[in-house]
Write a protein that holds these residues in place. Structure first.
Motif, PDB file in Angstrom:
ATOM      1  N   UNK A 113      32.699 -12.853  67.748  1.00  0.00           N
ATOM      2  CA  UNK A 113      31.410 -13.527  67.845  1.00  0.00           C
ATOM      3  C   UNK A 113      31.263 -13.991  69.279  1.00  0.00           C
ATOM      4  N   UNK A 114      30.199 -13.566  69.954  1.00  0.00           N
ATOM      5  CA  UNK A 114      29.879 -14.083  71.280  1.00  0.00           C
ATOM      6  C   UNK A 114      28.857 -15.183  71.088  1.00  0.00           C
ATOM      7  N   UNK A 115      29.184 -16.354  71.633  1.00  0.00           N
ATOM      8  CA  UNK A 115      28.318 -17.516  71.456  1.00  0.00           C
ATOM      9  C   UNK A 115      28.135 -18.215  72.802  1.00  0.00           C
ATOM     10  N   UNK A 116      26.895 -18.507  73.142  1.00  0.00           N
ATOM     11  CA  UNK A 116      26.576 -19.212  74.380  1.00  0.00           C
ATOM     12  C   UNK A 116      26.574 -20.717  74.120  1.00  0.00           C
ATOM     13  N   UNK A 117      27.021 -21.466  75.117  1.00  0.00           N
ATOM     14  CA  UNK A 117      27.010 -22.923  75.007  1.00  0.00           C
ATOM     15  C   UNK A 117      26.184 -23.490  76.148  1.00  0.00           C
ATOM     16  N   UNK A 118      25.788 -24.721  75.996  1.00  0.00           N
ATOM     17  CA  UNK A 118      24.993 -25.358  77.030  1.00  0.00           C
ATOM     18  C   UNK A 118      23.596 -25.651  76.533  1.00  0.00           C
ATOM     19  N   UNK A 119      22.816 -26.215  77.408  1.00  0.00           N
ATOM     20  CA  UNK A 119      21.473 -26.629  77.023  1.00  0.00           C
ATOM     21  C   UNK A 119      20.378 -25.891  77.779  1.00  0.00           C
ATOM     22  N   UNK A 120      20.744 -24.981  78.667  1.00  0.00           N
ATOM     23  CA  UNK A 120      19.701 -24.264  79.406  1.00  0.00           C
ATOM     24  C   UNK A 120      18.964 -23.314  78.469  1.00  0.00           C
ATOM     25  N   UNK A 121      17.667 -23.252  78.629  1.00  0.00           N
ATOM     26  CA  UNK A 121      16.829 -22.410  77.782  1.00  0.00           C
ATOM     27  C   UNK A 121      16.720 -21.018  78.393  1.00  0.00           C
ATOM     28  N   UNK A 122      17.812 -20.287  78.332  1.00  0.00           N
ATOM     29  CA  UNK A 122      17.839 -18.925  78.845  1.00  0.00           C
ATOM     30  C   UNK A 122      18.355 -18.010  77.745  1.00  0.00           C
ATOM     31  N   UNK A 123      17.826 -16.808  77.721  1.00  0.00           N
ATOM     32  CA  UNK A 123      18.304 -15.811  76.773  1.00  0.00           C
ATOM     33  C   UNK A 123      18.764 -14.602  77.563  1.00  0.00           C
ATOM     34  N   UNK A 124      19.965 -14.134  77.234  1.00  0.00           N
ATOM     35  CA  UNK A 124      20.530 -12.939  77.842  1.00  0.00           C
ATOM     36  C   UNK A 124      20.429 -11.797  76.838  1.00  0.00           C
ATOM     37  N   UNK A 125      20.151 -10.593  77.329  1.00  0.00           N
ATOM     38  CA  UNK A 125      20.079  -9.405  76.490  1.00  0.00           C
ATOM     39  C   UNK A 125      21.252  -8.500  76.833  1.00  0.00           C
ATOM     40  N   UNK A 126      22.054  -8.189  75.817  1.00  0.00           N
ATOM     41  CA  UNK A 126      23.267  -7.399  75.961  1.00  0.00           C
ATOM     42  C   UNK A 126      23.025  -6.020  75.356  1.00  0.00           C
ATOM     43  N   UNK A 127      23.433  -4.980  76.055  1.00  0.00           N
ATOM     44  CA  UNK A 127      23.303  -3.627  75.527  1.00  0.00           C
ATOM     45  C   UNK A 127      24.155  -3.503  74.266  1.00  0.00           C
ATOM     46  N   UNK A 128      23.556  -3.038  73.171  1.00  0.00           N
ATOM     47  CA  UNK A 128      24.292  -2.885  71.924  1.00  0.00           C
ATOM     48  C   UNK A 128      24.983  -1.518  71.886  1.00  0.00           C
ATOM     49  N   UNK A 129      25.698  -1.264  70.809  1.00  0.00           N
ATOM     50  CA  UNK A 129      26.374   0.026  70.654  1.00  0.00           C
ATOM     51  C   UNK A 129      25.370   1.159  70.486  1.00  0.00           C
ATOM     52  N   UNK A 130      24.114   0.836  70.217  1.00  0.00           N
ATOM     53  CA  UNK A 130      23.060   1.846  70.088  1.00  0.00           C
ATOM     54  C   UNK A 130      22.325   2.072  71.405  1.00  0.00           C
ATOM     55  N   UNK A 131      22.681   1.360  72.442  1.00  0.00           N
ATOM     56  CA  UNK A 131      21.981   1.394  73.726  1.00  0.00           C
ATOM     57  C   UNK A 131      22.064   2.759  74.412  1.00  0.00           C
ATOM     58  N   UNK A 132      23.213   3.388  74.306  1.00  0.00           N
ATOM     59  CA  UNK A 132      23.439   4.650  74.998  1.00  0.00           C
ATOM     60  C   UNK A 132      24.554   4.480  76.008  1.00  0.00           C
ATOM     61  N   UNK A 133      24.815   5.467  76.785  1.00  0.00           N
ATOM     62  CA  UNK A 133      25.930   5.443  77.733  1.00  0.00           C
ATOM     63  C   UNK A 133      25.600   4.607  78.975  1.00  0.00           C
ATOM     64  N   UNK A 134      26.519   3.705  79.276  1.00  0.00           N
ATOM     65  CA  UNK A 134      26.431   2.904  80.483  1.00  0.00           C
ATOM     66  C   UNK A 134      27.817   2.907  81.108  1.00  0.00           C
ATOM     67  N   UNK A 135      27.926   3.232  82.374  1.00  0.00           N
ATOM     68  CA  UNK A 135      29.241   3.290  82.989  1.00  0.00           C
ATOM     69  C   UNK A 135      29.653   1.923  83.529  1.00  0.00           C
ATOM     70  N   UNK A 136      30.928   1.607  83.362  1.00  0.00           N
ATOM     71  CA  UNK A 136      31.466   0.325  83.830  1.00  0.00           C
ATOM     72  C   UNK A 136      31.949   0.445  85.258  1.00  0.00           C
TER      73      UNK A 136
END
Length: 174
Positions: free
Chosen positions: A151-174
């Motif tokens: 489970x990835x969980x963000x902490x803090x009080x800042x009102x920001x949302x991050x979007x993470x590529x899911x397993x359905x996103x497609x190929x992304x090289x590291x």
């Protein structure tokens, strides 16, 4: 292990949302992650392709943040999930259609470990972020039934949302 690379297809994920408690986001190509226990990510990798007797010298969870809603940074923690969940059924209220979380949002002691296995500060997008999960992956190889993912969980009080590529996103090289 990344879906689509070398024939691997064992990664599953979704996000769960306190603002839409009964909605499943399994098919989405992005996972939304927001602070103050609003949106969290569930991620699991099938390790059956690895030998149970293997010694893990290093294992990292690398996630690709595609975008964010503003420039605020966010501390993100990775917790071991203890309860089975279904990527196509999990919601804020339920791990699977007929199985509620002990505490909504995968928050109870039967749902996830109390202590994070890793954490990091996210401060940019697009960007890669890594979590060292070596010991946890070794545990999962030694006891495959304990692999219920993270489970990835963000902490803090800042009102920001991050979007993470899911397993359905497609190929992304590291």
């Amino acid at each position: 292990l990344q879906n689509g690379l070398a024939g691997y297809s064992g990664a599953t994920d979704t996000y769960i949302d306190a603002w839409a408690e009964t909605t499943n986001y399994g098919p989405n190509i992005n996972l939304a992650l927001r602070s103050t226990n609003i949106r969290s990510n569930l991620i699991r990798f099938d390790l059956a392709t690895l030998p149970a007797s293997a010694t893990v010298s290093e294992a990292k969870l690398a996630v690709y943040v595609t975008s964010r809603t503003n420039s605020a940074s966010q501390t993100v923690s990775a917790f071991q999930v203890l309860r089975p969940w279904a990527w196509s059924q999990a919601t804020w209220q339920k791990a699977a259609t007929s199985t509620p979380w002990q505490v909504a949002g995968c928050g109870g002691p039967a749902d996830r470990a109390n202590t994070a296995v890793a954490q990091g500060l996210w401060s940019a997008a697009p960007s890669w972020y890594e979590f060292d999960v070596t010991n946890l992956v070794q545990t999962w190889l030694s006891d495959p039934s304990s692999n219920q993912g993270l489970l990835l969980q963000a902490t803090g009080t800042s009102a920001v949302q991050y979007y993470v590529a899911s397993s359905k996103y497609g190929s992304t090289t590291a």
